[in-house]
Write a protein that holds these residues in place. Structure first.
Motif, PDB file in Angstrom:
ATOM      1  N   ALA A  27       0.853  -1.188   0.000  1.00 53.07           N
ATOM      2  CA  ALA A  27       0.000   0.000   0.000  1.00 53.07           C
ATOM      3  C   ALA A  27       0.885   1.233   0.000  1.00 53.07           C
ATOM      4  N   ILE A  28       0.802   2.026  -1.057  1.00 54.52           N
ATOM      5  CA  ILE A  28       1.632   3.218  -1.207  1.00 54.52           C
ATOM      6  C   ILE A  28       0.700   4.414  -1.288  1.00 54.52           C
ATOM      7  N   GLY A  29       0.723   5.242  -0.259  1.00 50.03           N
ATOM      8  CA  GLY A  29      -0.152   6.401  -0.212  1.00 50.03           C
ATOM      9  C   GLY A  29       0.540   7.654  -0.692  1.00 50.03           C
ATOM     10  N   GLY A  30      -0.246   8.698  -0.871  1.00 49.09           N
ATOM     11  CA  GLY A  30       0.304   9.989  -1.252  1.00 49.09           C
ATOM     12  C   GLY A  30       0.530  10.110  -2.744  1.00 49.09           C
ATOM     13  N   ARG A  31       0.782  11.327  -3.163  1.00 51.92           N
ATOM     14  CA  ARG A  31       1.007  11.630  -4.574  1.00 51.92           C
ATOM     15  C   ARG A  31       2.359  12.290  -4.798  1.00 51.92           C
ATOM     16  N   ASP A  32       3.275  12.117  -3.844  1.00 51.23           N
ATOM     17  CA  ASP A  32       4.558  12.792  -3.949  1.00 51.23           C
ATOM     18  C   ASP A  32       5.547  12.060  -4.833  1.00 51.23           C
ATOM     19  N   ARG A  33       5.226  10.824  -5.229  1.00 53.45           N
ATOM     20  CA  ARG A  33       6.102  10.059  -6.101  1.00 53.45           C
ATOM     21  C   ARG A  33       5.327   9.614  -7.330  1.00 53.45           C
ATOM     22  N   SER A  34       5.932   9.734  -8.497  1.00 49.22           N
ATOM     23  CA  SER A  34       5.299   9.238  -9.723  1.00 49.22           C
ATOM     24  C   SER A  34       5.349   7.717  -9.728  1.00 49.22           C
ATOM     25  N   LEU A  35       4.571   7.097 -10.614  1.00 51.31           N
ATOM     26  CA  LEU A  35       4.581   5.642 -10.715  1.00 51.31           C
ATOM     27  C   LEU A  35       5.973   5.134 -11.084  1.00 51.31           C
ATOM     28  N   GLU A  36       6.651   5.850 -11.968  1.00 53.12           N
ATOM     29  CA  GLU A  36       8.008   5.454 -12.334  1.00 53.12           C
ATOM     30  C   GLU A  36       8.939   5.475 -11.127  1.00 53.12           C
ATOM     31  N   GLU A  37       8.797   6.477 -10.277  1.00 56.23           N
ATOM     32  CA  GLU A  37       9.634   6.555  -9.078  1.00 56.23           C
ATOM     33  C   GLU A  37       9.304   5.446  -8.085  1.00 56.23           C
TER      34      GLU A  37
ATOM     35  N   MET B 224       7.190   2.488 -20.452  1.00 57.05           N
ATOM     36  CA  MET B 224       7.324   3.478 -19.381  1.00 57.05           C
ATOM     37  C   MET B 224       8.229   2.961 -18.277  1.00 57.05           C
ATOM     38  N   ALA B 225       8.138   1.661 -17.994  1.00 59.47           N
ATOM     39  CA  ALA B 225       8.835   1.091 -16.843  1.00 59.47           C
ATOM     40  C   ALA B 225      10.267   0.674 -17.139  1.00 59.47           C
TER      41      ALA B 225
ATOM     42  N   THR C 279     -11.789  -5.695   0.136  1.00 59.88           N
ATOM     43  CA  THR C 279     -11.022  -4.506   0.482  1.00 59.88           C
ATOM     44  C   THR C 279     -10.865  -3.626  -0.745  1.00 59.88           C
ATOM     45  N   SER C 280     -10.993  -2.328  -0.564  1.00 60.74           N
ATOM     46  CA  SER C 280     -10.867  -1.404  -1.686  1.00 60.74           C
ATOM     47  C   SER C 280      -9.460  -1.435  -2.270  1.00 60.74           C
ATOM     48  N   PRO C 281      -9.335  -1.258  -3.585  1.00 61.30           N
ATOM     49  CA  PRO C 281      -8.017  -1.265  -4.220  1.00 61.30           C
ATOM     50  C   PRO C 281      -7.109  -0.157  -3.711  1.00 61.30           C
ATOM     51  N   VAL C 282      -5.827  -0.467  -3.654  1.00 68.00           N
ATOM     52  CA  VAL C 282      -4.800   0.513  -3.294  1.00 68.00           C
ATOM     53  C   VAL C 282      -3.657   0.395  -4.300  1.00 68.00           C
ATOM     54  N   THR C 283      -2.807   1.397  -4.323  1.00 70.46           N
ATOM     55  CA  THR C 283      -1.600   1.335  -5.142  1.00 70.46           C
ATOM     56  C   THR C 283      -0.550   0.495  -4.414  1.00 70.46           C
ATOM     57  N   GLY C 284       0.065  -0.446  -5.129  1.00 73.44           N
ATOM     58  CA  GLY C 284       1.085  -1.297  -4.523  1.00 73.44           C
ATOM     59  C   GLY C 284       2.137  -1.692  -5.533  1.00 73.44           C
ATOM     60  N   CYS C 285       3.266  -2.190  -5.040  1.00 73.42           N
ATOM     61  CA  CYS C 285       4.366  -2.600  -5.903  1.00 73.42           C
ATOM     62  C   CYS C 285       5.161  -3.687  -5.184  1.00 73.42           C
ATOM     63  N   VAL C 286       5.751  -4.600  -5.946  1.00 76.26           N
ATOM     64  CA  VAL C 286       6.503  -5.704  -5.360  1.00 76.26           C
ATOM     65  C   VAL C 286       7.612  -6.103  -6.329  1.00 76.26           C
ATOM     66  N   ALA C 287       8.739  -6.537  -5.782  1.00 74.24           N
ATOM     67  CA  ALA C 287       9.867  -6.972  -6.610  1.00 74.24           C
ATOM     68  C   ALA C 287      10.587  -8.126  -5.930  1.00 74.24           C
ATOM     69  N   LEU C 288      11.084  -9.056  -6.734  1.00 66.91           N
ATOM     70  CA  LEU C 288      11.878 -10.178  -6.241  1.00 66.91           C
ATOM     71  C   LEU C 288      13.095 -10.355  -7.132  1.00 66.91           C
ATOM     72  N   VAL C 289      14.160 -10.896  -6.541  1.00 72.83           N
ATOM     73  CA  VAL C 289      15.383 -11.212  -7.277  1.00 72.83           C
ATOM     74  C   VAL C 289      15.596 -12.714  -7.212  1.00 72.83           C
ATOM     75  N   LEU C 290      15.786 -13.339  -8.377  1.00 72.15           N
ATOM     76  CA  LEU C 290      16.059 -14.766  -8.453  1.00 72.15           C
ATOM     77  C   LEU C 290      17.468 -14.985  -8.980  1.00 72.15           C
ATOM     78  N   ALA C 291      18.070 -16.113  -8.561  1.00 73.32           N
ATOM     79  CA  ALA C 291      19.439 -16.402  -8.985  1.00 73.32           C
ATOM     80  C   ALA C 291      19.670 -17.905  -9.041  1.00 73.32           C
TER      81      ALA C 291
END
Length: 381
Positions: A17-27, A67-68, A197-209
């Protein structure tokens, strides 16, 4: 493992869950990718390839991967995209490592709320002649599935409420700040207010090796992929039995066979299920071999799947706590990987050595995936 190389997860970043508008989606995407790399103890220069899970409709733009590309470090680097589901991005990244052609992969997915209407964005993925005209979005499809289950299992409404309470209590531990919690989702009969639950902005990343990369870097906290399975049901709801989950059953059977799992209740320590609704979680219990529907009420009542139960399910609070719609599946994978690595923070389960992650997405869980993670490389449960 039936792969040329056994992949392991060495880094995770979960931002449900990422709140606020101080960061763009790219950031936001850049920050999350960098957090995962830092967790792995490497830099983008160590990454051979990238897989992103992104959806043009949710992002509100065409060809979101363009964009990403810069944000994830894809410039001058092999990069692929999958728009079907975030869990598919992980599977693709794992298979690329398992093929022996890549030593490392960065997998990133996100789900913004910038689109003016998420239901309208979801409807663009529906059949244009029948379902889109209903109109059908994912919540409506989940409601149809809940109705089908209530028709076959008496008293299921109360059992579903118990599942919601379990996951919300787990969420209170994992994310104790009540200010972070989103509002309950809308009601769609038989789904009542508070069961989604209402939708929220979120992001996730994993590193595989690969194992040799992990050995060279002397990495200790690794979640090895011991089994993977995935399957898809037809998109036309009229051709499906919404009261069952054959695709998830097939995915689980494949993952269990690879991992040597014959009794998940005794061989697994933690499970994460994509609980877009409590009915989806109950249906997953059956398809994953955790509990038949005749025992749903008993197991929900006796705390089998609660924090201190025999097999804790959704210690993170699941989708009932945070619902970044498009990346909920990949978050479930990252949560179990972190449990196995001992990096789950406030909701870490003691001595979690083997875990199962379920990714379900699309209309009434059209897409299904199951991953078994283990702390020991190549070990059978």
């Amino acid at each position: 493992m039936p792969y040329k190389v056994q992949p392991g997860v060495i880094g995770c970043a979960i931002r449900p869950a990422i709140g606020g508008r101080d960061r763009s989606l790219e950031e936001v995407i850049y920050d999350t990718a960098q957090q995962a790399l830092a967790d792995a103890g490497i830099t983008i220069e160590d990454i051979d390839g990238i897989v992103v899970g992104c959806n043009d409709q949710f992002d509100g733009r065409a060809i979101s991967v363009m964009m990403a590309s810069a944000a994830v470090g894809g410039v001058g680097r092999d990069i692929m995209s999958t728009p079907s589901g975030s869990e598919h991005a992980f599977i693709l990244g794992a298979l690329r490592v398992a093929s022996g052609q890549f030593r490392t992969q960065l997998v990133v997915a996100w789900s913004p709320t910038e689109a003016s209407s998420i239901p309208e964005a979801e409807r663009l993925g529906a059949d244009p002649y029948f379902h889109r005209r209903l109109p059908l979005d994912e919540l409506s499809a989940h409601a149809l599935q809940a109705a089908a289950l209530e028709h076959t299992v008496p008293g299921l409404h109360d059992v579903a409420a118990t599942v919601v309470a379990k996951n919300r209590s787990h969420g209170d531990v994992a994310y104790p700040d009540p200010a972070e919690r989103p509002a309950p989702g809308p009601a769609r009969w038989p789904l009542v207010a508070g069961s989604t639950t209402s939708p929220v902005t979120g992001c996730v990343a994993l590193v595989l090796a690969t194992a040799d990369f992990i050995t060279e870097r002397n990495m200790q906290d690794v979640a090895w992929i011991r089994g993977m399975g995935w399957a898809t049901e037809t998109s036309f709801l009229g051709d499906r039995d919404l009261g069952s989950a054959p695709a998830l059953r097939a995915a689980a059977e494949q993952a269990y066979a690879e991992a040597g799992i014959t009794d998940p209740l005794t061989q697994l320590d933690v499970v994460e299920i994509t609980d877009a609704t409590p009915y989806a979680e109950l249906l997953a219990y059956e398809a994953l071999g955790l509990c038949g529907r005749q025992d749903w009420a008993a197991r929900a009542g006796d705390g089998t799947f609660a924090r201190d139960g025999r097999l804790p399910v959704n210690l993170s609070g699941g989708v009932q706590t945070f619902n970044p719609v498009f990346c909920t599946g990949l978050i479930r994978f990252a949560e179990v990987a972190n449990q196995v690595r001992g990096h789950a923070g406030k909701h870490q389960h003691p001595n979690a050595r083997n875990g199962l992650a379920h990714g379900g997405s699309g209309f009434a869980m059209q897409y299904q995936a199951a991953i078994v993670f283990g702390r020991e490389q190549g070990a059978q449960a």
